[in-house]
Design a protein around this motif. Structure first.
Motif, PDB file in Angstrom:
ATOM      1  N   VAL A 164       0.967  -1.168   0.090  1.00  0.00           N
ATOM      2  CA  VAL A 164      -0.069   0.109   0.024  1.00  0.00           C
ATOM      3  C   VAL A 164       0.929   1.339  -0.023  1.00  0.00           C
ATOM      4  CG1 VAL A 164      -1.963  -1.160   1.269  1.00  0.00           C
ATOM      5  CG2 VAL A 164      -0.093  -0.099   2.502  1.00  0.00           C
ATOM      6  N   ALA A 165       0.330   2.293  -0.241  1.00  0.00           N
ATOM      7  CA  ALA A 165       1.256   3.719  -0.297  1.00  0.00           C
ATOM      8  C   ALA A 165       0.430   4.573   0.485  1.00  0.00           C
ATOM      9  CB  ALA A 165       1.019   4.377  -1.840  1.00  0.00           C
ATOM     10  N   ASP A 166      -0.824   4.400   0.961  1.00  0.00           N
ATOM     11  CA  ASP A 166      -1.373   5.514   1.978  1.00  0.00           C
ATOM     12  C   ASP A 166      -2.417   4.497   2.639  1.00  0.00           C
ATOM     13  OD1 ASP A 166      -3.577   5.424   0.340  1.00  0.00           O
ATOM     14  OD2 ASP A 166      -2.812   6.775  -0.941  1.00  0.00           O
ATOM     15  N   SER A 167      -3.224   5.316   3.337  1.00  0.00           N
ATOM     16  CA  SER A 167      -4.463   4.833   4.383  1.00  0.00           C
ATOM     17  C   SER A 167      -5.749   4.860   3.494  1.00  0.00           C
ATOM     18  CB  SER A 167      -4.413   5.140   5.748  1.00  0.00           C
ATOM     19  OG  SER A 167      -3.383   4.565   6.539  1.00  0.00           O
ATOM     20  N   SER A 168      -5.740   4.824   2.385  1.00  0.00           N
ATOM     21  CA  SER A 168      -7.022   4.967   1.653  1.00  0.00           C
ATOM     22  C   SER A 168      -8.017   3.843   1.902  1.00  0.00           C
ATOM     23  CB  SER A 168      -6.925   5.304   0.082  1.00  0.00           C
ATOM     24  OG  SER A 168      -6.346   4.001  -0.365  1.00  0.00           O
ATOM     25  N   ASP A 169      -9.340   3.934   1.361  1.00  0.00           N
ATOM     26  CA  ASP A 169     -10.392   2.866   1.650  1.00  0.00           C
ATOM     27  C   ASP A 169      -9.734   1.639   0.966  1.00  0.00           C
ATOM     28  OD1 ASP A 169     -11.990   4.712   2.921  1.00  0.00           O
ATOM     29  OD2 ASP A 169     -12.893   5.079   1.293  1.00  0.00           O
ATOM     30  N   ALA A 170      -8.889   1.598  -0.104  1.00  0.00           N
ATOM     31  CA  ALA A 170      -8.448   0.277  -0.502  1.00  0.00           C
ATOM     32  C   ALA A 170      -7.548  -0.487   0.465  1.00  0.00           C
ATOM     33  CB  ALA A 170      -7.551   0.598  -1.772  1.00  0.00           C
ATOM     34  N   VAL A 171      -7.031   0.184   1.487  1.00  0.00           N
ATOM     35  CA  VAL A 171      -6.265  -0.663   2.613  1.00  0.00           C
ATOM     36  C   VAL A 171      -7.115  -1.460   3.529  1.00  0.00           C
ATOM     37  CG1 VAL A 171      -4.911  -0.272   4.698  1.00  0.00           C
ATOM     38  CG2 VAL A 171      -4.529   1.218   2.422  1.00  0.00           C
ATOM     39  N   LYS A 172      -8.640  -0.915   3.757  1.00  0.00           N
ATOM     40  CA  LYS A 172      -9.573  -1.562   4.561  1.00  0.00           C
ATOM     41  C   LYS A 172      -9.786  -2.807   3.866  1.00  0.00           C
ATOM     42  CE  LYS A 172     -11.475   2.691   6.402  1.00  0.00           C
ATOM     43  NZ  LYS A 172     -12.858   3.480   6.474  1.00  0.00           N
ATOM     44  N   ASN A 173     -10.051  -2.789   2.478  1.00  0.00           N
ATOM     45  CA  ASN A 173     -10.613  -3.804   1.723  1.00  0.00           C
ATOM     46  C   ASN A 173      -9.432  -5.162   1.550  1.00  0.00           C
ATOM     47  OD1 ASN A 173     -12.745  -2.560   0.997  1.00  0.00           O
ATOM     48  ND2 ASN A 173     -12.010  -1.738  -0.826  1.00  0.00           N
ATOM     49  N   ILE A 174      -8.092  -4.663   1.578  1.00  0.00           N
ATOM     50  CA  ILE A 174      -6.970  -5.687   1.598  1.00  0.00           C
ATOM     51  C   ILE A 174      -6.990  -6.266   3.115  1.00  0.00           C
ATOM     52  CG2 ILE A 174      -4.596  -5.764   1.541  1.00  0.00           C
ATOM     53  CD1 ILE A 174      -4.424  -4.036  -0.696  1.00  0.00           C
ATOM     54  N   ARG A 175      -7.210  -5.270   3.977  1.00  0.00           N
ATOM     55  CA  ARG A 175      -7.011  -5.910   5.384  1.00  0.00           C
ATOM     56  C   ARG A 175      -8.226  -7.063   5.581  1.00  0.00           C
ATOM     57  NH1 ARG A 175      -5.043  -4.884  10.615  1.00  0.00           N
ATOM     58  NH2 ARG A 175      -5.720  -6.686  11.619  1.00  0.00           N
ATOM     59  N   ALA A 256      -9.616  -8.867  -5.282  1.00  0.00           N
ATOM     60  CA  ALA A 256     -11.003  -9.733  -4.883  1.00  0.00           C
ATOM     61  C   ALA A 256     -10.775 -11.316  -5.014  1.00  0.00           C
ATOM     62  CB  ALA A 256     -12.208  -9.140  -5.273  1.00  0.00           C
ATOM     63  N   SER A 257      -9.857 -11.819  -5.921  1.00  0.00           N
ATOM     64  CA  SER A 257      -9.657 -13.110  -6.195  1.00  0.00           C
ATOM     65  C   SER A 257      -8.975 -13.813  -5.174  1.00  0.00           C
ATOM     66  CB  SER A 257      -9.420 -13.382  -7.446  1.00  0.00           C
ATOM     67  OG  SER A 257      -7.963 -12.721  -7.604  1.00  0.00           O
ATOM     68  N   LEU A 258      -8.578 -13.178  -4.110  1.00  0.00           N
ATOM     69  CA  LEU A 258      -7.620 -13.812  -3.086  1.00  0.00           C
ATOM     70  C   LEU A 258      -7.850 -15.055  -2.789  1.00  0.00           C
ATOM     71  CD1 LEU A 258      -5.185 -13.543  -1.291  1.00  0.00           C
ATOM     72  CD2 LEU A 258      -6.494 -12.384   0.437  1.00  0.00           C
ATOM     73  N   LEU A 259      -9.350 -15.156  -2.133  1.00  0.00           N
ATOM     74  CA  LEU A 259      -9.739 -16.498  -1.650  1.00  0.00           C
ATOM     75  C   LEU A 259      -9.540 -17.494  -2.496  1.00  0.00           C
ATOM     76  CD1 LEU A 259     -12.413 -15.262   0.976  1.00  0.00           C
ATOM     77  CD2 LEU A 259     -10.119 -15.997   1.254  1.00  0.00           C
ATOM     78  N   ALA A 260     -10.245 -17.261  -3.838  1.00  0.00           N
ATOM     79  CA  ALA A 260     -10.260 -18.355  -4.696  1.00  0.00           C
ATOM     80  C   ALA A 260      -8.735 -18.722  -5.211  1.00  0.00           C
ATOM     81  CB  ALA A 260     -10.851 -17.712  -6.039  1.00  0.00           C
ATOM     82  N   ASP A 261      -7.914 -17.782  -5.323  1.00  0.00           N
ATOM     83  CA  ASP A 261      -6.330 -17.992  -5.716  1.00  0.00           C
ATOM     84  C   ASP A 261      -5.789 -18.961  -4.653  1.00  0.00           C
ATOM     85  OD1 ASP A 261      -5.474 -16.576  -8.226  1.00  0.00           O
ATOM     86  OD2 ASP A 261      -6.895 -15.403  -7.440  1.00  0.00           O
ATOM     87  N   LEU A 262      -5.930 -18.688  -3.414  1.00  0.00           N
ATOM     88  CA  LEU A 262      -5.238 -19.374  -2.442  1.00  0.00           C
ATOM     89  C   LEU A 262      -6.099 -20.860  -2.423  1.00  0.00           C
ATOM     90  CD1 LEU A 262      -5.432 -16.860   0.847  1.00  0.00           C
ATOM     91  CD2 LEU A 262      -3.430 -17.963  -0.481  1.00  0.00           C
ATOM     92  N   THR A 263      -7.210 -20.961  -2.429  1.00  0.00           N
ATOM     93  CA  THR A 263      -7.902 -22.242  -2.465  1.00  0.00           C
ATOM     94  C   THR A 263      -7.155 -23.097  -3.659  1.00  0.00           C
ATOM     95  OG1 THR A 263      -9.996 -21.330  -1.663  1.00  0.00           O
ATOM     96  CG2 THR A 263     -10.110 -23.666  -2.851  1.00  0.00           C
ATOM     97  N   SER A 264      -6.987 -22.656  -4.824  1.00  0.00           N
ATOM     98  CA  SER A 264      -6.460 -23.239  -5.901  1.00  0.00           C
ATOM     99  C   SER A 264      -5.098 -23.584  -5.600  1.00  0.00           C
ATOM    100  CB  SER A 264      -6.523 -22.619  -7.062  1.00  0.00           C
ATOM    101  OG  SER A 264      -5.711 -21.527  -7.052  1.00  0.00           O
TER     102      SER A 264
END
Length: 267
Positions: A164-175, A256-264
């Protein structure tokens, strides 16, 4: 009939006079030696206590051992203290048994040329010291946790590097995604957070603000100039990189595909 009482009185008087002639008792001499030691008159204390110790008085041995522990001007003072404690411990003196263990530990830990004690004390921690050190360590963890990689007993099957580069809303999604992965796969996955720092233009206020609580309290690392991110081919932030233990890193174009990629990968 009055002869017997008079005889008993004479015997008691004679015993009292005889006891007075003998001088102070053993306990009195040891007590006087201890008082002198506490007043700092060590030579006088030694002159009283040493003869008692030689005669087998374990209390005198114990106090002489304590005196030698503080005699830092004597090079072998701890070894001498050990001698007194050891002699008293063999005779069943519990206090000397405890002190003997401490002295032996100090002697084992001391190095040639180093002073085994400080300011006349043994240098061994007391329970209060250990508790204070524990509290200080906990406080240090909280202060520096953001800059320290958490230790693991077993390597994860997949490491997730989040950039990340800042504390934008995208950080919340990644967390949020990282927490979901941890909840589903447990110790098989590990998430590491990196903040890319452009040293010329980076404004710490964009990261360390009220929203920075979205970042984890541990595992946060600065990535100066984006050097680490560039090693994995990251071109923009926020970004996720999956690194299997036995495979090649993979940059996720769609976090958003993190869980699917981890499962594979894990299945």
């Amino acid at each position: 009939m009055r002869v017997l009482p008079l005889l008993l009185s004479s015997l008691l008087l004679s015993a009292s006079i005889h006891a007075a002639d003998k001088g102070p008792s053993e306990d009195q001499r040891v007590g006087e030696g201890l008082v002198l030691m506490l007043k700092g008159e060590n030579q006088k204390a030694w002159n009283l206590l040493f003869p008692e110790a030689k005669a087998g008085n374990v209390t005198a041995m114990y106090h002489l051992g304590m005196m030698m522990m503080r005699a830092t001007d004597t090079p072998d003072h701890l070894q001498r203290a050990k001698t007194f404690f050891e002699a008293a411990a063999k005779r069943g003196h519990k206090g000397s048994e405890a002190m003997l263990i401490q002295v032996e530990k100090t002697l084992a830990a001391s190095t040639p040329g180093a002073l085994p004690s400080i300011a006349g004390l043994s240098g061994l921690p007391v329970p209060q010291d250990m508790e204070a050190a524990r509290r200080q360590a906990e406080a240090m963890k909280k202060q520096l946790g953001r800059f320290v990689e958490p230790l693991r007993d077993v390597a994860a099957d997949v490491t997730i590097k989040a950039f990340v580069a800042d504390s934008s809303d995208a950080v919340k999604n990644i967390r949020y995604l990282a927490d979901q992965a941890q909840a589903r796969f447990g110790e098989r996955v590990e998430t590491q957070f990196f903040v890319i720092v452009d040293q010329e233009a980076w404004d710490p206020r964009k990261v360390f603000n009220q929203q920075s609580s979205q970042l984890p309290t541990q595992g946060f690392q600065p990535d100066l100039g984006g050097r680490i991110a560039s090693e994995f081919g990251v071109r923009s932030t926020p970004a996720l990189v999956l690194i299997p233990k036995d495979g090649k890193p993979r940059v996720l174009n769609n976090p958003a595909s993190l869980l699917a990629d981890l499962t594979s990968i894990l299945n």
